[in-house]
Enzyme design. Sequence first.
Site, PDB file in Angstrom:
ATOM      1  CG  ASP A 234       7.363 -34.195 -59.168  1.00 27.33           C
ATOM      2  OD1 ASP A 234       8.915 -34.150 -58.201  1.00 27.33           O
ATOM      3  OD2 ASP A 234       7.644 -32.784 -59.254  1.00 27.33           O
TER       4      ASP A 234
ATOM      5  CG  HIS B 272       7.993 -22.939 -50.040  1.00 26.66           C
ATOM      6  ND1 HIS B 272       9.531 -22.097 -48.628  1.00 26.66           N
ATOM      7  CD2 HIS B 272       8.065 -23.777 -48.923  1.00 26.66           C
ATOM      8  CE1 HIS B 272       9.149 -23.003 -48.514  1.00 26.66           C
ATOM      9  NE2 HIS B 272       8.605 -24.018 -48.199  1.00 26.66           N
TER      10      HIS B 272
ATOM     11  CG  ASP C 224       6.643 -25.355 -43.401  1.00 27.40           C
ATOM     12  OD1 ASP C 224       5.517 -25.767 -43.252  1.00 27.40           O
ATOM     13  OD2 ASP C 224       7.989 -25.325 -43.941  1.00 27.40           O
TER      14      ASP C 224
ATOM     15  CG  HIS D 265      10.258 -26.705 -46.019  1.00 22.14           C
ATOM     16  ND1 HIS D 265       9.348 -27.364 -45.636  1.00 22.14           N
ATOM     17  CD2 HIS D 265      11.613 -27.780 -46.699  1.00 22.14           C
ATOM     18  CE1 HIS D 265       9.605 -28.801 -46.435  1.00 22.14           C
ATOM     19  NE2 HIS D 265      10.441 -28.930 -46.197  1.00 22.14           N
TER      20      HIS D 265
ATOM     21  CG  ASP E 241       7.031 -28.851 -42.676  1.00 21.56           C
ATOM     22  OD1 ASP E 241       7.282 -28.151 -42.315  1.00 21.56           O
ATOM     23  OD2 ASP E 241       7.151 -28.766 -44.286  1.00 21.56           O
TER      24      ASP E 241
ATOM     25  CE1 TYR F 187       3.602 -31.331 -47.565  1.00 19.56           C
ATOM     26  CE2 TYR F 187       5.434 -30.796 -46.464  1.00 19.56           C
ATOM     27  CZ  TYR F 187       4.596 -30.856 -46.988  1.00 19.56           C
ATOM     28  OH  TYR F 187       4.841 -29.105 -48.048  1.00 19.56           O
TER      29      TYR F 187
HETATM   30  C1  X5A Z   1       5.015 -26.084 -47.691  1.00 22.71           C
HETATM   31  C2  X5A Z   1       6.384 -27.178 -47.843  1.00 22.71           C
HETATM   32  C3  X5A Z   1       8.146 -27.572 -48.890  1.00 22.71           C
HETATM   33  C4  X5A Z   1       8.962 -28.196 -50.339  1.00 22.71           C
HETATM   34  C5  X5A Z   1      10.143 -29.845 -50.342  1.00 22.71           C
HETATM   35  C6  X5A Z   1      10.169 -29.083 -52.024  1.00 22.71           C
HETATM   36  N1  X5A Z   1       6.517 -27.277 -49.161  1.00 22.71           N
HETATM   37  N2  X5A Z   1      11.287 -30.371 -51.732  1.00 22.71           N
HETATM   38  O1  X5A Z   1       6.384 -27.577 -46.934  1.00 22.71           O
HETATM   39 ZN    ZN Z   2       7.258 -27.050 -44.356  1.00 18.07          ZN
END
Ligand code: X5A
Ligand code: ZN
Length: 741
Positions: free
Chosen positions: A20, A135, A193, A195, A286, A326
């Site tokens: 994935d 999330h 973060d 996101h 990230d 990441y």
């Molecule tokens: C915790 C976090 C990111 C999910 C990305 C999905 N989640 N494309 O950084």
């Molecule tokens: Zn994130």
Amino acid sequence: MGTALVYHEDMTATRLLWDDPECEIERPERLTATLDRLRQRGLEQRCLRLSAREASKEELGLVHSPEYVSLVRKTQVLGEEELQALSGQFDAIYFHPSTFHCARLAAGAGLQLVDAVLTGAVRNGLALVRPPGHHSQRAAANGFCVFNNVAIAAAHAKQKHGLHRCVPGWLQGCGPRRHSKGRHRWILIVDWDVHHGQGIQYLFEDDPSVLYFSWHRYEHGRFWPFLRESDADAVGRGQGLGFTVNLPWNQVGMGNADYVAAFLHLLLPLAFEFDPELVLVSAGFDSAIGDPEGQMQATPECFAHLTHLLQVLASGRVCAMLEGGYHLESLAESVCMTVQTLLGDPAPPLSGPMVPCQSALESIQSARAAQAPYWKSLQLQGQCGQVLGCRIPPQAPCSGYDSELSLDVTPVLTSPSTHSPEGRPPPLLPGGPMCKAAAPAPAPSSLLDQPCLCPAPSVRTTVALTAPDITLVLPPDVIQQEGSALREETEAWARPHESLARKEALTALGKLLYLLDGMLDGQVNSGIAATPASAAAATLDVAIQRGLSHGAQRLLCVALGQLDRPPDLAHDGRTLWLNIGGKEAAALSMFQVSTPLPVMTGGFLSCILGLVLPLAYGFQPDLVLVALGPGHGLQGPHAALLAAMLRGLAGGRVLALLEEDSTPQLAGILARVLRGEAPPSLGPSSVASPEDVQALMYLRGQLEPQWAMLQVRLIAEAWLCPGARLCRRGRWGGQGRASEC
Ligand code: X5A
Ligand code: ZN
């Protein structure tokens, strides 16, 4: 009081078992690489190590539905195909037989951290966890997140607060303090973060006791999780209106200047007004350089600064919990920066030109506009048109301005060669994700990037004071300096100054010079010295000359009270002179600024966040002098806050100069913040007075063209104060525009 590091190696167990491409970046090495680096740097050893425990069913139930918790529990016994099928029911999720255990440890780690901080066992800490949490929703896993670790910690802290109102040590205030509108004030969640933590937003959107701030890659809705409610106009609901703060980034490549500007001009004004008693950080990395998800440019050092800026809140009670991140190298390095700062080490200077990009300014502007109805600290500008009428005579305070100055010096600060056409620094990593190896290209003034901070000074804070009762108020590891500079040398420096002829003044100068040399040689990081009031101006003058001739490339001098600018201050852009306590707001040049001492706490805060720190971050000094001169009028907590925030500059190389008859308490409180303790809370902040606003507005208008970190606009301003735009353009017509004032 120390720093907790909460971890359990079982959290490395969960991993993706099938193919994935979206999920494969969330892997066990994120934790192992980070922990290895913390050990290598000796940081892990300096923390209080806590072994994570599993959160209980009841604790998970603070945020999640019982059905969802039992659904996740059942994944323990599923085979690979069933796991994959279940994962497919959620967006960007994989389950593993160990997921339930790991996710309970991740949530439990956050609970332990909050408990350790709220019981006073530690001042702050970090939970290193997988899977991440922000999330995750009441009944849904999402974006690699299973249980919402930060939300559970917040709900737990609230509940505990209700149960233990009078536990000494963790809540001296006893009982919930009331907001002006009769609401509880409680927890600030900062989600750095890259996101949007929509899970946290949903869980607290109608709750005024939790202020949720998130910045995130948004690209006008074209970036995951593609939600309309990630935009700046989502501000909460019902009672919680104004307690959700979204800052959407509409371009990739945001860097140090953009992040710091967002804190100074958006998050921190609201945070001080909110006055939280606990700060939780959804600490995803990230948002750092090299990360494949974020595609941003902020260097690891930036996270030291973000952490440092948050530590002035809530008496330093900051609990950070890992979310995303990441790029292993960038992640590990950024976590080290965060932990180092939690431990009280000074933040390393930021590299690169401090010029926020246009897109970032627009985002900050739209978030400020969306929040302005709910926050007094953002309504300042509005008063310009209404209260002040923009009738500031532009010429009067500016006589004596040397028009050559900004022409000569501006290029040093913002060299055009380092900017792409839109005025933002070029990408630091053209070849793709790689953090440290491709260290930032030398900045225009590369001397700035390498002040003599390596190796770290062996002494963090030294006090060169004469008062005998001073020992009583000093923290144990603050060194009391015995030494003095050589007599002939001291006399040579004193000779041009009449006020330094007296014996006491000379003795004090000798001590100050000795301390300053220790700082410039890299043995001592910060310090406090004193001088007789009559010799304050001359002593400061000598300190500036000495600093500049002994290795400081750029010296920031913040002078409070009646301290005149040294007459022979060189006009070479190496000294930024900022006087707070002058009779009127005046910018003699971009490097010589004077403003009256704000009358109200609210005005003081906006002076620091809206003027002092933007100038300081833009200037990037490698030495800071802060002098509390005659009639400075600062109360201890205000002085402490100023010193604490200035410690973010120059790698913490800050020398505070006091008057000899200052109280030992003042010296004590300054010594504590200079060695890295949190300043005391200022309490509920008052609004700025009209005079405070007027001074700030005026100086902003004058200086904004030269100092990019000052730039901040409010949509509302255009109609609240039609004249403001003209004023703001500045009389020197910076950036090629004609002068209008
Ligand atoms: C915790 C976090 C990111 C999910 C990305 C999905 N989640 N494309 O950084
Ligand atoms: Zn994130």
